[in-house]
Motif scaffolding. Sequence first.
Motif, PDB file in Angstrom:
ATOM      1  N   LEU A  37       0.824  -1.212   0.000  1.00  0.00           N
ATOM      2  CA  LEU A  37       0.000   0.000   0.000  1.00  0.00           C
ATOM      3  C   LEU A  37       0.854   1.256   0.000  1.00  0.00           C
ATOM      4  CD1 LEU A  37      -2.961  -0.783   2.412  1.00  0.00           C
ATOM      5  CD2 LEU A  37      -3.022  -0.503  -0.056  1.00  0.00           C
ATOM      6  N   VAL A  38       1.937   1.227   0.765  1.00  0.00           N
ATOM      7  CA  VAL A  38       2.818   2.399   0.815  1.00  0.00           C
ATOM      8  C   VAL A  38       3.519   2.592  -0.527  1.00  0.00           C
ATOM      9  CG1 VAL A  38       4.913   3.317   1.882  1.00  0.00           C
ATOM     10  CG2 VAL A  38       3.128   2.299   3.310  1.00  0.00           C
ATOM     11  N   ALA A  39       4.000   1.492  -1.106  1.00  0.00           N
ATOM     12  CA  ALA A  39       4.777   1.600  -2.345  1.00  0.00           C
ATOM     13  C   ALA A  39       3.905   1.876  -3.565  1.00  0.00           C
ATOM     14  CB  ALA A  39       5.582   0.325  -2.558  1.00  0.00           C
ATOM     15  N   PHE A  40       2.760   1.215  -3.651  1.00  0.00           N
ATOM     16  CA  PHE A  40       1.949   1.303  -4.860  1.00  0.00           C
ATOM     17  C   PHE A  40       0.579   1.917  -4.618  1.00  0.00           C
ATOM     18  CE2 PHE A  40       4.730  -2.440  -5.387  1.00  0.00           C
ATOM     19  CZ  PHE A  40       5.508  -1.956  -6.441  1.00  0.00           C
ATOM     20  N   GLY A  41       0.450   2.698  -3.567  1.00  0.00           N
ATOM     21  CA  GLY A  41      -0.842   3.293  -3.240  1.00  0.00           C
ATOM     22  C   GLY A  41      -1.320   4.299  -4.263  1.00  0.00           C
ATOM     23  N   ALA A  42      -0.431   5.169  -4.712  1.00  0.00           N
ATOM     24  CA  ALA A  42      -0.835   6.206  -5.672  1.00  0.00           C
ATOM     25  C   ALA A  42      -1.285   5.598  -6.997  1.00  0.00           C
ATOM     26  CB  ALA A  42       0.292   7.208  -5.874  1.00  0.00           C
ATOM     27  N   PRO A  43      -0.551   4.629  -7.580  1.00  0.00           N
ATOM     28  CA  PRO A  43      -1.054   4.033  -8.828  1.00  0.00           C
ATOM     29  C   PRO A  43      -2.385   3.297  -8.645  1.00  0.00           C
ATOM     30  CG  PRO A  43       1.275   3.536  -8.560  1.00  0.00           C
ATOM     31  CD  PRO A  43       0.814   4.190  -7.297  1.00  0.00           C
ATOM     32  N   VAL A  45      -4.758   4.143  -6.530  1.00  0.00           N
ATOM     33  CA  VAL A  45      -5.793   5.171  -6.438  1.00  0.00           C
ATOM     34  C   VAL A  45      -6.105   5.723  -7.816  1.00  0.00           C
ATOM     35  CG1 VAL A  45      -6.312   7.462  -5.523  1.00  0.00           C
ATOM     36  CG2 VAL A  45      -5.260   5.753  -4.055  1.00  0.00           C
ATOM     37  N   ARG A  46      -5.084   5.889  -8.647  1.00  0.00           N
ATOM     38  CA  ARG A  46      -5.297   6.422  -9.994  1.00  0.00           C
ATOM     39  C   ARG A  46      -6.166   5.495 -10.847  1.00  0.00           C
ATOM     40  NH1 ARG A  46      -2.562  11.004 -10.524  1.00  0.00           N
ATOM     41  NH2 ARG A  46      -0.559  11.213  -9.514  1.00  0.00           N
ATOM     42  N   LEU A  47      -6.196   4.207 -10.527  1.00  0.00           N
ATOM     43  CA  LEU A  47      -7.074   3.288 -11.253  1.00  0.00           C
ATOM     44  C   LEU A  47      -8.538   3.678 -11.086  1.00  0.00           C
ATOM     45  CD1 LEU A  47      -5.478  -0.178 -10.391  1.00  0.00           C
ATOM     46  CD2 LEU A  47      -5.493   0.959 -12.621  1.00  0.00           C
ATOM     47  N   PHE A  48      -8.877   4.219  -9.926  1.00  0.00           N
ATOM     48  CA  PHE A  48     -10.267   4.564  -9.631  1.00  0.00           C
ATOM     49  C   PHE A  48     -10.572   6.039  -9.840  1.00  0.00           C
ATOM     50  CE2 PHE A  48      -9.255   0.829  -7.085  1.00  0.00           C
ATOM     51  CZ  PHE A  48     -10.259  -0.030  -7.485  1.00  0.00           C
ATOM     52  N   ILE A  49      -9.590   6.891  -9.632  1.00  0.00           N
ATOM     53  CA  ILE A  49      -9.819   8.337  -9.712  1.00  0.00           C
ATOM     54  C   ILE A  49      -9.578   8.863 -11.116  1.00  0.00           C
ATOM     55  CG2 ILE A  49      -9.086  10.592  -8.823  1.00  0.00           C
ATOM     56  CD1 ILE A  49     -10.580   8.863  -6.811  1.00  0.00           C
ATOM     57  N   GLY A  50      -8.523   8.409 -11.757  1.00  0.00           N
ATOM     58  CA  GLY A  50      -8.186   8.916 -13.079  1.00  0.00           C
ATOM     59  C   GLY A  50      -7.207  10.066 -12.989  1.00  0.00           C
ATOM     60  N   SER A  53      -6.739  14.692 -11.011  1.00  0.00           N
ATOM     61  CA  SER A  53      -7.162  14.914  -9.626  1.00  0.00           C
ATOM     62  C   SER A  53      -5.991  14.629  -8.690  1.00  0.00           C
ATOM     63  CB  SER A  53      -8.345  14.011  -9.281  1.00  0.00           C
ATOM     64  OG  SER A  53      -9.427  14.255 -10.111  1.00  0.00           O
ATOM     65  N   ASP A  54      -4.922  15.379  -8.864  1.00  0.00           N
ATOM     66  CA  ASP A  54      -3.701  15.104  -8.100  1.00  0.00           C
ATOM     67  C   ASP A  54      -3.887  15.307  -6.607  1.00  0.00           C
ATOM     68  OD1 ASP A  54      -2.322  14.408 -10.373  1.00  0.00           O
ATOM     69  OD2 ASP A  54      -1.576  16.451 -10.731  1.00  0.00           O
ATOM     70  N   VAL A  55      -4.686  16.267  -6.212  1.00  0.00           N
ATOM     71  CA  VAL A  55      -4.904  16.512  -4.778  1.00  0.00           C
ATOM     72  C   VAL A  55      -5.630  15.332  -4.150  1.00  0.00           C
ATOM     73  CG1 VAL A  55      -6.062  18.009  -3.111  1.00  0.00           C
ATOM     74  CG2 VAL A  55      -4.927  19.007  -5.091  1.00  0.00           C
ATOM     75  N   VAL A  56      -6.624  14.804  -4.847  1.00  0.00           N
ATOM     76  CA  VAL A  56      -7.368  13.652  -4.338  1.00  0.00           C
ATOM     77  C   VAL A  56      -6.455  12.439  -4.247  1.00  0.00           C
ATOM     78  CG1 VAL A  56      -9.282  12.080  -4.816  1.00  0.00           C
ATOM     79  CG2 VAL A  56      -9.549  14.523  -5.226  1.00  0.00           C
ATOM     80  N   VAL A  57      -5.637  12.221  -5.260  1.00  0.00           N
ATOM     81  CA  VAL A  57      -4.712  11.085  -5.261  1.00  0.00           C
ATOM     82  C   VAL A  57      -3.706  11.215  -4.123  1.00  0.00           C
ATOM     83  CG1 VAL A  57      -2.896   9.924  -6.583  1.00  0.00           C
ATOM     84  CG2 VAL A  57      -5.001  10.619  -7.723  1.00  0.00           C
ATOM     85  N   ASP A  58      -3.183  12.411  -3.909  1.00  0.00           N
ATOM     86  CA  ASP A  58      -2.227  12.619  -2.816  1.00  0.00           C
ATOM     87  C   ASP A  58      -2.862  12.361  -1.460  1.00  0.00           C
ATOM     88  OD1 ASP A  58      -0.225  13.258  -4.593  1.00  0.00           O
ATOM     89  OD2 ASP A  58      -0.518  15.433  -4.394  1.00  0.00           O
ATOM     90  N   ASP A  59      -4.073  12.841  -1.256  1.00  0.00           N
ATOM     91  CA  ASP A  59      -4.761  12.623   0.020  1.00  0.00           C
ATOM     92  C   ASP A  59      -5.089  11.147   0.230  1.00  0.00           C
ATOM     93  OD1 ASP A  59      -4.620  15.285   0.637  1.00  0.00           O
ATOM     94  OD2 ASP A  59      -6.688  15.741   0.040  1.00  0.00           O
TER      95      ASP A  59
END
Length: 93
Positions: A37-43, A45-50, A53-59
């Motif tokens: 989750l720590v290593a691949f959390g951002a990718p 999240v991007r699967l669902f957010i697109g 939305s960088d702020v949403v992905v960062d949060d």
Amino acid sequence: MYAAQNHGGRRPDRIRRGVVEATWMAVAAGVVLGALLVAFGAPMVRLFIGEGSDVVVDDAHRMLIINGCGYWALGMLFVLRGALQGLGHTLVP
């Protein structure tokens, strides 16, 4: 159920060994899943957010880091709670 069966069979040695082994397995799985989750959390999240939305992905990634760091403790909690309930100590958990 494991603890309850061995408690009824008067095998406290098996209860202790089973709880220790299950705790180590839960901790190992929690560490591995937390690291993922720590290593691949951002990718993930991007699967669902697109994109866009960088702020949403960062949060969301920050939230996954916080959750991932506690998975090992959650695994221990589940094992020990189940063992206590199996031994008939239902009020403590």
